[in-house]
Motif scaffolding. Structure first.
Motif, PDB file in Angstrom:
ATOM      1  N   LEU A  16       2.800 -72.674 -27.987  1.00 60.94           N
ATOM      2  CA  LEU A  16       1.946 -73.655 -28.926  1.00 60.94           C
ATOM      3  C   LEU A  16       2.925 -74.085 -29.571  1.00 60.94           C
ATOM      4  O   LEU A  16       2.885 -74.758 -31.044  1.00 60.94           O
ATOM      5  CB  LEU A  16       1.193 -72.526 -29.877  1.00 60.94           C
ATOM      6  N   VAL A  17       4.012 -74.149 -29.249  1.00 59.63           N
ATOM      7  CA  VAL A  17       5.755 -74.962 -30.195  1.00 59.63           C
ATOM      8  C   VAL A  17       5.881 -76.100 -29.413  1.00 59.63           C
ATOM      9  O   VAL A  17       6.124 -76.386 -28.556  1.00 59.63           O
ATOM     10  CB  VAL A  17       6.250 -74.179 -30.934  1.00 59.63           C
ATOM     11  N   PRO A  18       6.278 -77.205 -30.504  1.00 61.26           N
ATOM     12  CA  PRO A  18       6.272 -78.655 -29.524  1.00 61.26           C
ATOM     13  C   PRO A  18       7.811 -78.911 -29.102  1.00 61.26           C
ATOM     14  O   PRO A  18       7.765 -79.331 -28.352  1.00 61.26           O
ATOM     15  CB  PRO A  18       6.176 -79.627 -30.128  1.00 61.26           C
ATOM     16  N   ARG A  19       8.354 -77.613 -29.874  1.00 62.11           N
ATOM     17  CA  ARG A  19       9.834 -77.928 -30.495  1.00 62.11           C
ATOM     18  C   ARG A  19      10.757 -76.612 -30.575  1.00 62.11           C
ATOM     19  O   ARG A  19      10.522 -76.170 -31.130  1.00 62.11           O
ATOM     20  CB  ARG A  19      10.626 -79.190 -31.009  1.00 62.11           C
ATOM     21  N   VAL A  20      11.948 -76.763 -29.273  1.00 60.15           N
ATOM     22  CA  VAL A  20      12.746 -75.489 -29.530  1.00 60.15           C
ATOM     23  C   VAL A  20      14.413 -75.695 -30.249  1.00 60.15           C
ATOM     24  O   VAL A  20      14.747 -76.386 -29.327  1.00 60.15           O
ATOM     25  CB  VAL A  20      12.587 -74.726 -28.099  1.00 60.15           C
ATOM     26  N   LEU A  21      14.858 -75.241 -30.574  1.00 54.19           N
ATOM     27  CA  LEU A  21      16.387 -75.421 -31.206  1.00 54.19           C
ATOM     28  C   LEU A  21      17.000 -74.149 -30.509  1.00 54.19           C
ATOM     29  O   LEU A  21      16.596 -72.752 -30.569  1.00 54.19           O
ATOM     30  CB  LEU A  21      16.726 -75.378 -32.113  1.00 54.19           C
ATOM     31  N   ALA A  22      18.092 -74.255 -29.966  1.00 57.56           N
ATOM     32  CA  ALA A  22      19.241 -72.757 -29.339  1.00 57.56           C
ATOM     33  C   ALA A  22      20.148 -73.414 -29.981  1.00 57.56           C
ATOM     34  O   ALA A  22      20.515 -73.948 -29.474  1.00 57.56           O
ATOM     35  CB  ALA A  22      18.797 -73.930 -27.960  1.00 57.56           C
ATOM     36  N   VAL A  23      20.559 -72.634 -30.574  1.00 58.62           N
ATOM     37  CA  VAL A  23      22.220 -72.742 -31.246  1.00 58.62           C
ATOM     38  C   VAL A  23      22.700 -71.551 -30.778  1.00 58.62           C
ATOM     39  O   VAL A  23      23.290 -70.050 -30.813  1.00 58.62           O
ATOM     40  CB  VAL A  23      22.021 -72.360 -32.830  1.00 58.62           C
ATOM     41  N   GLU A  24      23.955 -71.935 -29.452  1.00 57.88           N
ATOM     42  CA  GLU A  24      24.168 -71.220 -28.629  1.00 57.88           C
ATOM     43  C   GLU A  24      25.236 -72.316 -27.139  1.00 57.88           C
ATOM     44  O   GLU A  24      24.898 -73.175 -27.339  1.00 57.88           O
ATOM     45  CB  GLU A  24      23.046 -70.696 -27.409  1.00 57.88           C
ATOM     46  N   THR A  25      25.954 -72.033 -27.063  1.00 55.35           N
ATOM     47  CA  THR A  25      27.199 -72.286 -25.961  1.00 55.35           C
ATOM     48  C   THR A  25      27.289 -71.639 -24.506  1.00 55.35           C
ATOM     49  O   THR A  25      27.627 -72.593 -23.885  1.00 55.35           O
ATOM     50  CB  THR A  25      28.413 -72.419 -26.975  1.00 55.35           C
ATOM     51  N   ASP A  26      26.054 -70.365 -24.443  1.00 57.18           N
ATOM     52  CA  ASP A  26      26.531 -69.892 -22.873  1.00 57.18           C
ATOM     53  C   ASP A  26      25.538 -70.117 -22.283  1.00 57.18           C
ATOM     54  O   ASP A  26      24.887 -70.970 -22.367  1.00 57.18           O
ATOM     55  CB  ASP A  26      26.039 -68.228 -23.657  1.00 57.18           C
TER      56      ASP A  26
END
Length: 139
Positions: free
Chosen positions: A2-12
């Motif tokens: 149900l979410v249109p967009r996801v943010l990942a704050v990650e470098t792995d």
């Protein structure tokens, strides 16, 4: 999903590959940023339905030391500005004290790396799907 967009704050890279695969399957956009500061700027410009963040945003795990805000501080900042936005913290070196602090600060979950697909899906379902619908998604 149900979410249109996801943010990942990650470098792995392994985590990012798993998140990219899941987002493609869920048919949602995934944006990736390497640090808390740039993600706070992006959150001011773009609507997201979910945020994943590493606890350790220093870059040590990927071999590049980068000073700045931690994932725990990022949760606090996000919750001040976007109280209803779910955040899942991802820990390289899980600590009970960090997990407790994360939940007290408003994180929706605190997961240990390496991530399993099942744990990640259950966490996301519990945060973004209406009660009862998560069980139908698993079928």
């Amino acid at each position: 999903m149900l979410v249109p967009r996801v943010l990942a704050v990650e470098t792995d890279e392994a985590v990012l590959a798993l998140l990219a695969d899941l987002c493609a399957r869920w048919e949602v956009e995934l944006d990736v940023l390497p640090d808390a500061e740039s993600s706070l700027k992006r959150l001011a410009e773009q609507d997201y339905g979910l945020v994943f963040s590493a606890v350790d945003l220093s870059g040590r795990a990927s071999g590049r030391d980068q000073p700045g805000m931690s994932g725990l501080e990022l949760v606090r900042q996000i919750k001040r500005r976007h109280a209803d936005l779910p955040v899942i913290l991802l820990a390289d070196e899980p600590r009970v004290t960090d997990a407790v602090e994360a939940i007290k600060s408003g994180a929706g979950d605190y997961l240990d790396k390496p991530l399993s697909r099942e744990a990640l899906e259950l966490s996301v379902a519990g945060l973004v799907l209406p009660p009862g619908l998560a069980h139908h998604e698993e079928s």
